[in-house]
Scaffold this active site. Structure first.
Site, PDB file in Angstrom:
ATOM      1  N   GLU A  34      19.381 -10.705  24.661  1.00 36.14           N
ATOM      2  CA  GLU A  34      20.643 -11.191  24.086  1.00 36.14           C
ATOM      3  C   GLU A  34      21.687 -10.095  24.226  1.00 36.14           C
ATOM      4  O   GLU A  34      21.481  -8.982  23.741  1.00 36.14           O
ATOM      5  CB  GLU A  34      20.451 -11.585  22.619  1.00 36.14           C
ATOM      6  CG  GLU A  34      21.733 -11.850  21.857  1.00 36.14           C
ATOM      7  CD  GLU A  34      22.679 -12.876  22.491  1.00 36.14           C
ATOM      8  OE1 GLU A  34      22.231 -13.975  22.846  1.00 36.14           O
ATOM      9  OE2 GLU A  34      23.887 -12.537  22.653  1.00 36.14           O
ATOM     10  N   ARG A 108      26.610 -23.253  12.422  1.00 41.84           N
ATOM     11  CA  ARG A 108      25.874 -22.726  13.579  1.00 41.84           C
ATOM     12  C   ARG A 108      25.161 -21.415  13.228  1.00 41.84           C
ATOM     13  O   ARG A 108      24.022 -21.176  13.640  1.00 41.84           O
ATOM     14  CB  ARG A 108      26.820 -22.498  14.760  1.00 41.84           C
ATOM     15  CG  ARG A 108      26.113 -22.015  16.023  1.00 41.84           C
ATOM     16  CD  ARG A 108      27.096 -21.763  17.161  1.00 41.84           C
ATOM     17  NE  ARG A 108      26.379 -21.312  18.345  1.00 41.84           N
ATOM     18  CZ  ARG A 108      26.017 -20.063  18.579  1.00 41.84           C
ATOM     19  NH1 ARG A 108      26.308 -19.117  17.697  1.00 41.84           N
ATOM     20  NH2 ARG A 108      25.356 -19.743  19.677  1.00 41.84           N
ATOM     21  N   TYR A 220      33.231 -32.347   7.816  1.00 42.67           N
ATOM     22  CA  TYR A 220      31.957 -32.584   7.107  1.00 42.67           C
ATOM     23  C   TYR A 220      31.525 -31.320   6.368  1.00 42.67           C
ATOM     24  O   TYR A 220      31.943 -30.214   6.714  1.00 42.67           O
ATOM     25  CB  TYR A 220      30.860 -33.078   8.063  1.00 42.67           C
ATOM     26  CG  TYR A 220      30.614 -32.216   9.286  1.00 42.67           C
ATOM     27  CD1 TYR A 220      29.849 -31.058   9.233  1.00 42.67           C
ATOM     28  CD2 TYR A 220      31.129 -32.586  10.522  1.00 42.67           C
ATOM     29  CE1 TYR A 220      29.603 -30.296  10.362  1.00 42.67           C
ATOM     30  CE2 TYR A 220      30.901 -31.827  11.658  1.00 42.67           C
ATOM     31  CZ  TYR A 220      30.129 -30.679  11.574  1.00 42.67           C
ATOM     32  OH  TYR A 220      29.902 -29.922  12.694  1.00 42.67           O
ATOM     33  N   ASP A 298      23.854 -25.167  27.504  1.00 42.23           N
ATOM     34  CA  ASP A 298      25.204 -25.113  28.083  1.00 42.23           C
ATOM     35  C   ASP A 298      25.211 -24.484  29.469  1.00 42.23           C
ATOM     36  O   ASP A 298      26.069 -24.806  30.287  1.00 42.23           O
ATOM     37  CB  ASP A 298      26.133 -24.307  27.162  1.00 42.23           C
ATOM     38  CG  ASP A 298      26.621 -25.132  25.976  1.00 42.23           C
ATOM     39  OD1 ASP A 298      26.172 -26.282  25.832  1.00 42.23           O
ATOM     40  OD2 ASP A 298      27.448 -24.611  25.198  1.00 42.23           O
TER      41      ASP A 298
HETATM   42  C1  FAD Z   1      29.546 -17.456  19.324  1.00 37.41           C
HETATM   43  C2  FAD Z   1      29.409 -18.947  19.568  1.00 37.41           C
HETATM   44  C3  FAD Z   1      30.031 -19.850  18.693  1.00 37.41           C
HETATM   45  C4  FAD Z   1      29.931 -21.226  18.901  1.00 37.41           C
HETATM   46  N1  FAD Z   1      30.546 -22.074  18.027  1.00 37.41           N
HETATM   47  C5  FAD Z   1      30.415 -23.411  18.172  1.00 37.41           C
HETATM   48  C6  FAD Z   1      30.998 -24.330  17.231  1.00 37.41           C
HETATM   49  O1  FAD Z   1      31.632 -23.938  16.264  1.00 37.41           O
HETATM   50  N2  FAD Z   1      30.839 -25.671  17.429  1.00 37.41           N
HETATM   51  C7  FAD Z   1      30.146 -26.154  18.527  1.00 37.41           C
HETATM   52  O2  FAD Z   1      30.028 -27.371  18.691  1.00 37.41           O
HETATM   53  N3  FAD Z   1      29.578 -25.304  19.419  1.00 37.41           N
HETATM   54  C8  FAD Z   1      29.688 -23.952  19.267  1.00 37.41           C
HETATM   55  N4  FAD Z   1      29.089 -23.111  20.153  1.00 37.41           N
HETATM   56  C9  FAD Z   1      28.351 -23.699  21.290  1.00 37.41           C
HETATM   57  C10 FAD Z   1      27.031 -24.294  20.885  1.00 37.41           C
HETATM   58  O3  FAD Z   1      26.273 -23.342  20.198  1.00 37.41           O
HETATM   59  C11 FAD Z   1      26.372 -24.729  22.164  1.00 37.41           C
HETATM   60  O4  FAD Z   1      27.168 -25.730  22.792  1.00 37.41           O
HETATM   61  C12 FAD Z   1      25.001 -25.361  21.973  1.00 37.41           C
HETATM   62  O5  FAD Z   1      24.378 -24.901  20.807  1.00 37.41           O
HETATM   63  C13 FAD Z   1      24.114 -25.049  23.178  1.00 37.41           C
HETATM   64  O6  FAD Z   1      23.732 -23.704  23.052  1.00 37.41           O
HETATM   65  P1  FAD Z   1      23.140 -22.773  24.174  1.00 37.41           P
HETATM   66  O7  FAD Z   1      21.958 -22.084  23.553  1.00 37.41           O
HETATM   67  O8  FAD Z   1      22.952 -23.470  25.445  1.00 37.41           O
HETATM   68  O9  FAD Z   1      24.312 -21.713  24.425  1.00 37.41           O
HETATM   69  P2  FAD Z   1      25.050 -20.732  23.423  1.00 37.41           P
HETATM   70  O10 FAD Z   1      24.941 -21.205  22.025  1.00 37.41           O
HETATM   71  O11 FAD Z   1      26.403 -20.523  23.986  1.00 37.41           O
HETATM   72  O12 FAD Z   1      24.216 -19.366  23.539  1.00 37.41           O
HETATM   73  C14 FAD Z   1      24.217 -18.534  24.674  1.00 37.41           C
HETATM   74  C15 FAD Z   1      23.763 -17.139  24.286  1.00 37.41           C
HETATM   75  O13 FAD Z   1      23.574 -16.354  25.468  1.00 37.41           O
HETATM   76  C16 FAD Z   1      24.113 -15.055  25.274  1.00 37.41           C
HETATM   77  N5  FAD Z   1      24.402 -14.484  26.606  1.00 37.41           N
HETATM   78  C17 FAD Z   1      25.423 -14.804  27.441  1.00 37.41           C
HETATM   79  N6  FAD Z   1      25.323 -14.092  28.603  1.00 37.41           N
HETATM   80  C18 FAD Z   1      24.202 -13.324  28.484  1.00 37.41           C
HETATM   81  C19 FAD Z   1      23.544 -12.383  29.361  1.00 37.41           C
HETATM   82  N7  FAD Z   1      24.017 -12.104  30.593  1.00 37.41           N
HETATM   83  N8  FAD Z   1      22.422 -11.762  28.925  1.00 37.41           N
HETATM   84  C20 FAD Z   1      21.920 -12.035  27.683  1.00 37.41           C
HETATM   85  N9  FAD Z   1      22.499 -12.913  26.810  1.00 37.41           N
HETATM   86  C21 FAD Z   1      23.619 -13.551  27.222  1.00 37.41           C
HETATM   87  C22 FAD Z   1      25.328 -15.318  24.397  1.00 37.41           C
HETATM   88  O14 FAD Z   1      25.731 -14.157  23.721  1.00 37.41           O
HETATM   89  C23 FAD Z   1      24.787 -16.397  23.446  1.00 37.41           C
HETATM   90  O15 FAD Z   1      24.153 -15.829  22.329  1.00 37.41           O
HETATM   91  C24 FAD Z   1      29.184 -21.719  20.008  1.00 37.41           C
HETATM   92  C25 FAD Z   1      28.556 -20.820  20.884  1.00 37.41           C
HETATM   93  C26 FAD Z   1      28.655 -19.437  20.677  1.00 37.41           C
HETATM   94  C27 FAD Z   1      27.964 -18.469  21.636  1.00 37.41           C
END
Ligand code: FAD
Length: 399
Positions: A34, A108, A220, A298
């Site tokens: 991370e 979140r 909500y 994502d």
């Molecule tokens: C800080 C933040 C706040 C968010 N707030 C909201 C919100 O309020 N409402 C909403 O609907 N969605 C929000 N989201 C998006 C939501 O969490 C995602 O759409 C959904 O949960 C899918 O998550 P994911 O695990 O695919 O990606 P994410 O939740 O985006 O997580 C990706 C993680 O990968 C890490 N990362 C990125 N590049 C690297 C790398 N090169 N090496 C290691 N780690 C890396 C990031 O720091 C992050 O922790 C937010 C995302 C983040 C990161």
């Protein structure tokens, strides 16, 4: 170099942490990289429908989540055009019993903290904070994953790599540099309000969706109902990456100050002191795996948030990917690549349909004039049970 049974996950977001737990439950050793030094408080509410809460409960998170999540009693669909509620869709305990899992709304940060707590308690998972995925190379024994902590580079031999590193994914950039996030021309503004500061009818355990001309508003309760999470979606050209840019209170209040928005919607927007905003991007296409590397959440398929399934699809991906990889235990290395392909094949049709639904919902929410009038009438005529039944294909999913 010995073959490794380690799986490296880039990203400790909702998808990465869930995947780590699901893989550890199937006997793998997992290393999560991370890039941030600590998991951020940034962000606000997320909705977890039964398709997602079921996966989390199966992974043992019921207790950690039940204290932080709120189970809304209903979704109220409101229309600026007709000035109030056009339909109320019952959720609550009855809907949970029907779906076999709860509908939760949660901050979140609370969800991420619950997942992190579970990960920290699991001896088969190592979470490396402040450690960024940088590069990877395939060889006969698997993969070498290069990571960076400050000025120090380190290597890890792994059997597989999962890119759960969000919309601006470095793993995706490495595999498919031609796939780039696309700006949707929409900005999401979010804020929270202390529940005691709003009249009671605005703070009940309901998800309120206000549809209006070229914009919509969702409110909500989160954080054990102490706070109200408010998100307003409006068109715009501002397209900077990130989740938490400061927003100008005057600018968003201006959008909702028009007489086309009824008093209650204006009151909700006016109650927020501090706005944050993020530009809405999507990730197109269906290229999610290459060899022993796969993308999830994502990184693979960022979507518009209007089906409230961004986190849900990342959680489902994690469950399916762990299942596919679990079936390769004791099989030779080439089977990993086949498992990654199977995962992508299984997920693509469903995720594509959810992406499409989210896009269509956004268009419907933002209708104006006679089209908005017809929409409201159609929803009323359909009735609550038929509107809810349209979600069954999403909520009834099982891994
Ligand atoms: C800080 C933040 C706040 C968010 N707030 C909201 C919100 O309020 N409402 C909403 O609907 N969605 C929000 N989201 C998006 C939501 O969490 C995602 O759409 C959904 O949960 C899918 O998550 P994911 O695990 O695919 O990606 P994410 O939740 O985006 O997580 C990706 C993680 O990968 C890490 N990362 C990125 N590049 C690297 C790398 N090169 N090496 C290691 N780690 C890396 C990031 O720091 C992050 O922790 C937010 C995302 C983040 C990161």
């Amino acid at each position: 170099m010995a073959a490794s049974r380690t799986i490296v996950i880039a990203g400790a977001g909702i998808g990465g942490l869930t995947a780590a737990l699901a893989l550890a439950a199937r006997g793998f050793r997992v290393v999560i990289l991370e890039k941030t030094e600590r998991l951020e408080e940034a962000g606000a509410g997320l909705q977890l429908s039964p398709n997602a809460s079921r996966v989390l409960i199966d992974l043992g998170l019921q207790q950690r989540l039940a204290t932080r999540a709120v189970t809304p009693e209903a979704v109220s669909i409101m229309s600026a055009q007709s000035g109030g509620e056009i339909i109320r869709l019952p959720l609550g305990e009855a809907a949970s019993a029907r779906a076999g899992a709860p509908y939760w709304v949660i901050h979140r940060a609370d969800l991420q903290a619950a997942l992190q707590g579970e990960v920290n308690d699991n001896p088969d998972i190592e979470l490396r904070l402040g450690c960024q995925f940088e590069d990877t190379a395939a060889h006969a024994k698997g993969l070498t994953v290069v990571q960076r902590r400050g000025m120090t580079r380190q290597q890890e031999v792994a059997m597989a790599l999962i890119g759960a590193d969000g919309i601006w994914s470095s793993v995706r950039q490495h595999l498919f540099p031609q796939v780039q996030p696309q700006f949707a021309g929409l900005i999401a503004w979010r804020g929270t309000v202390d529940a005691t500061l709003l009249p009671r009818e605005y703070t009940s355990r309901r998800v309120q969706l206000w549809m209006g001309p070229n914009a919509h508003l969702v409110a909500y309760p989160i954080s054990a109902a102490r706070q109200i999470n408010i998100v307003a979606v409006v068109p715009g050209n501002w397209s900077r990456p990130g989740w938490s840019a400061p927003g100008d209170t005057g600018e968003i209040k201006n959008v909702f100050s028009s007489p086309q928005w009824p008093g209650p919607a204006r009151l909700i927007v006016g109650a927020v002191d501090e706005w944050r905003k993020w530009a809405l991007f999507t990730v197109p296409g269906g290229e999610w795996s290459h060899g022993a590397i796969a993308l999830l959440g994502d990184a693979a398929h960022a979507m518009l948030p209007f089906a409230a399934q961004g986190a849900g699809m990342a959680i489902e991906d994690a469950a399916v990917l762990a299942k596919c990889l679990g079936e390769t235990q004791n099989e030779p290395a080439p089977s990993i690549a086949l498992a990654m392909q199977r995962y992508a094949r299984l997920r693509l049709p469903r995720v594509t349909q959810v992406q499409r639904t989210a896009r269509q919902s956004g268009r419907i929410y933002h209708l104006t004039g006679s089209a908005a009038f017809a929409r409201d009438l159609a929803i009323k005529l359909m009735g609550a049970s038929r509107v809810l039944a349209r979600q069954d294909w999403i909520y009834d999913w099982r891994a």
